[in-house]
Design an enzyme around this catalytic site. Sequence first.
Site, PDB file in Angstrom:
ATOM      1  N   ASP A  99       0.836  -1.209   0.000  1.00 56.96           N
ATOM      2  CA  ASP A  99       0.000   0.000   0.000  1.00 56.96           C
ATOM      3  C   ASP A  99       0.871   1.259   0.000  1.00 56.96           C
ATOM      4  OD1 ASP A  99      -2.345  -1.571   0.093  1.00 56.96           O
ATOM      5  OD2 ASP A  99      -2.188  -1.750   2.263  1.00 56.96           O
ATOM      6  N   HIS A 147      -5.695  -3.542   5.145  1.00 64.58           N
ATOM      7  CA  HIS A 147      -5.093  -3.887   3.857  1.00 64.58           C
ATOM      8  C   HIS A 147      -6.144  -4.312   2.835  1.00 64.58           C
ATOM      9  CE1 HIS A 147      -1.950  -5.065   1.096  1.00 64.58           C
ATOM     10  NE2 HIS A 147      -2.293  -6.342   1.123  1.00 64.58           N
TER      11      HIS A 147
END
Length: 357
Positions: free
Chosen positions: A193, A220
């Site tokens: 990310d 996530h």
Amino acid sequence: MKLINMFSRLTRPSTVAFICRGFSSSPSLFQVSSHTDAHQHHMNCKVAVLGASGGIGQPLSLLLKRSSLISQLSLYDIAHTPGVAADLSHIETRPKVSGHMGPEQLKDCLTGAQVVIIPAGVPRKPGMTRDDLFNTNASIVRDLCQACTEFCPDAMIGIVTNPVNSTVPIASEVFKKNKVYDPNRIFGVTTLDVVRSNTFIAEAKGLDVSKVNVPVIGGHSGVTIIPLISQATPPLSFPQDDRKKLTVRIQNAGTEVVEAKAGAGSATLSMAYAAARFTTSLLEAIGGAEGKIECAFVRSDETEAKYFATPVLLGKNGVERNLGIGKLIEYEVNLLKEAMPELLANIQKGEDFVRQS
């Protein structure tokens, strides 16, 4: 050196060379500096990759084979591992490679491992959410973590298997059940990310991506991914519309790849790169390097969620210090509010799975 500044200078790998920039010297996945040479060969680090034959496991194992911080790279999967290990073992780098196949070989794979990275599981297909993977991947993570509690209870565990928001609580519950739980040693690897945020934001601003750092907090998947553009290095700002578009792109970047691959898999190469970056930082911290910071999904008191991704300072024993969420702007506060119900539900789902199994 103030810890406050470290937040804005998350450790970044450079693909060219290792440049020692004082506090947050960046590890390179491909080269290790003379600064590290002094102690790297005293590091006899065994790293195990569980799920080493898969779409993430193979490129991850290749990147780790390039690390002089590893003495033994131990690969496990339910198929093809001897072939993957044979192939990698021909590469002219320090780590010795061993391949282990099937549950009866887990003991040999894991015994003596200091770091275990788990990318095992099934990938997403178009139309699937990360949560749709739950039933298959939950039992895979549970069983592999059970083996870790038996054969390497003190190892650092990096969970890559999705849905990370649920698989990290599963790992923790298995370690608790076996009375070997240390919250500082279990990580959900959310580095991808950060990598995506750095890439997209550098592109949007025309910046050198190696100089851009964007902390990403939360979880996530989808709305639980919260890029803190307000805390980016270098400082930068976007009109509200652009900020929103970028945020949504970062949150849905995994789906972007799943759809582009049209049924042929999910983000494997970028995930392997991100997991190798995280593992490199962890190994350097274990070796005594200071100022190694990565965002990771860990046991946390930062919010009402028991697990939450934030930048963490890594040390010899895992999480040395959680650096927290920092100061959020109103837009980010709202992202956090939107994320929380899903994050709490995902965590609960993971915990319930272990209690019921």
